[in-house]
Design an enzyme around this catalytic site. Sequence first.
Site, PDB file in Angstrom:
ATOM      1  N   HIS A  56       0.859  -1.060  -0.020  1.00 32.92           N
ATOM      2  CA  HIS A  56       0.005   0.030  -0.067  1.00 32.92           C
ATOM      3  C   HIS A  56       0.796   1.270  -0.008  1.00 32.92           C
ATOM      4  O   HIS A  56       0.466   2.302  -0.734  1.00 32.92           O
ATOM      5  CB  HIS A  56      -0.946   0.054   1.229  1.00 32.92           C
ATOM      6  N   HIS A 105      -9.937   3.088  -0.022  1.00 29.87           N
ATOM      7  CA  HIS A 105     -10.079   2.475   1.364  1.00 29.87           C
ATOM      8  C   HIS A 105     -10.690   1.267   1.259  1.00 29.87           C
ATOM      9  O   HIS A 105     -11.670   1.076   2.035  1.00 29.87           O
ATOM     10  CB  HIS A 105     -10.708   3.623   2.254  1.00 29.87           C
ATOM     11  N   GLU A 325      -2.010   4.576  12.831  1.00 22.83           N
ATOM     12  CA  GLU A 325      -2.826   5.260  11.925  1.00 22.83           C
ATOM     13  C   GLU A 325      -3.799   6.179  12.543  1.00 22.83           C
ATOM     14  O   GLU A 325      -4.727   6.484  11.483  1.00 22.83           O
ATOM     15  CB  GLU A 325      -3.035   4.433  10.482  1.00 22.83           C
ATOM     16  N   GLY A 550      -2.197   9.760  -7.946  1.00 18.81           N
ATOM     17  CA  GLY A 550      -3.466   8.867  -7.850  1.00 18.81           C
ATOM     18  C   GLY A 550      -2.839   7.666  -6.713  1.00 18.81           C
ATOM     19  O   GLY A 550      -2.164   7.916  -5.716  1.00 18.81           O
TER      20      GLY A 550
END
Length: 752
Positions: A56, A105, A325, A550
């Site tokens: 990711h 997400h 996070e 992006g």
Amino acid sequence: MPSLDTVKHAEQTPDTELPWAELGLKEPEYARIREILGRRPTGAELAMYSVMWSEHCSYKSSKIHLKQFGTKAPDSDALLVGIGEQAGVVDIGQGYAVTFKVESHNHPSYVEPYQGAATGVGGIVRDIIAMGARPVAVLDPLRFGAADHPDTRRVLPGVVAGIGGYGNCLGLPNIGGEVVFDPCYQGNPLVNALCVGVMRHEDIHLAQASGVGNKVVLYGARTGGDGIGGASLLASETFDSADGKPSKRPAVQVGDPFQEKLLIECTLEAFQERLVVGIQDLGAAGLSCATSELASGGSGGMRVELDSVPLRDSSLSPEEILMSESQERMCAVLEPDKVDRFLEICEKWEVTATVIGEVTDGDRLTVHWRGEQIVDVPPRTVAHDGPVLDRPYARPAWQDALQADDPAKLSRPGTGEELRAAVLALVGSPNQASKSWITDQYDRYVLGDTVLAQPEDSGMIRIDEETGLGVALATDGNGRYAKLDPYTGAQLALSEAYRNVATSGATPLAVTDCLNFGSPEDPAAMWQFAEACRGLADACQVLGTPVTGGNVSLYNQTGEKAVHPTPVVGVLGVIDDVTRRTPMAFGQEGQLLYLLGDTREELGGSAWSEVAHGQLGGLPPAVDLERERLLGEILVAASRDGMIDAAHDVSDGGLVQAVVESCLRGRNGARLVVPDGIDPFVFLFSESQGRAVVAVPRSEEVRFTDMCGARGLPAARIGVVDGQEVELQGQFSLPLDELRETYERTVPALLN
């Protein structure tokens, strides 16, 4: 291993076993970390590398293909900041710049729909703030499993509530996006979010920690245990087939939109006073990302005192603090004499702010905890020089059979009554039906500058009240097309978004993309990804729209079943005067309807084949990028010069879907006639690209058709706006009331 694993202790205990595999690292990656450091990593260093080298965050499987967006990038005078920063920045004239970006997400939104979607919005908004811009709008491209599946009823309402709740609390209009249903997304929805922000040219900020002695300030929410390793690890593996959950399930982040609103205003005030040297939001990988990227982008090193980080949970270990996070946090780099003023602004907005470190004259990122050094790394190796994998890829063996399954062999309606029934079935199908049950939960007009919003072809925001300067944005992507041919499918996604922006009267300028694919460890999925990147890069080159940035989202699959390859493309365009915009509604009787472009029998991946037969096969519609460019130029010129009153692009569902939507939007019917030489079925349901239907005032017909003729764009008069029904001459008629009831009942019935 002692509770505090220091750098000194790591040097003295080279054989200590560390849980590198549990943190998602492969054996060669762990060996590479040891090679970089010349020793085994500490626990804190391992935590940082594991999240930053995750799929990711590091893009390790996609970097090699994403390079094309740079090497093939078209020349663009408008591009101010391109790939590599938190978001791209485009010049739109009059001293204004716009920054925009789309991210995913997906996995968090399946595990916890509300918070997964809400924090997806929060994260992309912070990326925009960090560039120096004020966020002005969001869009959300969404994909869910079968509309009638019980789990869709669990996931979709939570995702929509999360997007609406967070965005509405921030006071940001939600102006566009899509909602698509397909069984391939069952167990792995796609939740993408785009944000756009506005600034003056001189307000652009970058993620860099320059200036020895400058202070590093962490501000925003306190750091907690929510989201430890969240998006970074959760998005870097597939879901297990047995229970739909990943083998590692870190906590999904929890969002607080009111804290984010304070963070926005606090940050923008600090920008206005020119206090900030560099800035980075804390999203995926948290402090590990912010500190390593700031240090890597600067001119020196950085020393961080982890004890200074404000905590919600005092029991957190240093590894957990670095991996957390927790949302609504940012890092700013400030000159020492400006720290006090920055802290005053934070206090004014009730935002917690603490100096946690400073820029050093070395080339190392060091982190200290309770007087001991627990991290000593070259920051670039964490942030930017992670693994680069050239994974094997191969065209799947089933691709030929899929393309050979031509929908031309399927039975099709022939009589007027059969065509009528087919239109109703299409209009009432989940993917073509009204999504107002969803979009009505979003505030589309807050801030007062929304000019166009769903269900228009693109969302449009006024930037300057005095001149009328504005921007338009559209997101599109058709996974069915991309499954049939990923190269063409990516180009079709760009073409539709480009066309949607031009249809509203705006000139397309730049692109952002969210590339949603299956596991990169599967050669077939990797081939789809490589082909889509190649297709998108080639198309951007022809259309003159550079990719500004992006997101890549891989591992979108459950067990062995991957989602359709789904490249979602967002296009941003500029319009000099929003009062010249073109809406989609057929708003006045007597307007003449023209179909622009060529219609061929192209039904591969079409909505008709899905609705009528549940079939996916054949080849997707052909792409003609030069025709798309020409069509866009005609639509923009016609809008600017007042030659058309309405326009709607022809895409999913074909011409009849476009006409029905424009009629329902404008509360006026249409009488249609099939042009000579075209089969009525093909006329209604073909999904040939490079087409739009426009409503032309009778007074402008000659001027408009002369322009199309001079430019070589086919323009066929196909009817007139009239009455309260959609009629295909000699075939059938459908009252608007019946169409509206069919169009609007489907989604509420499925989800209620």
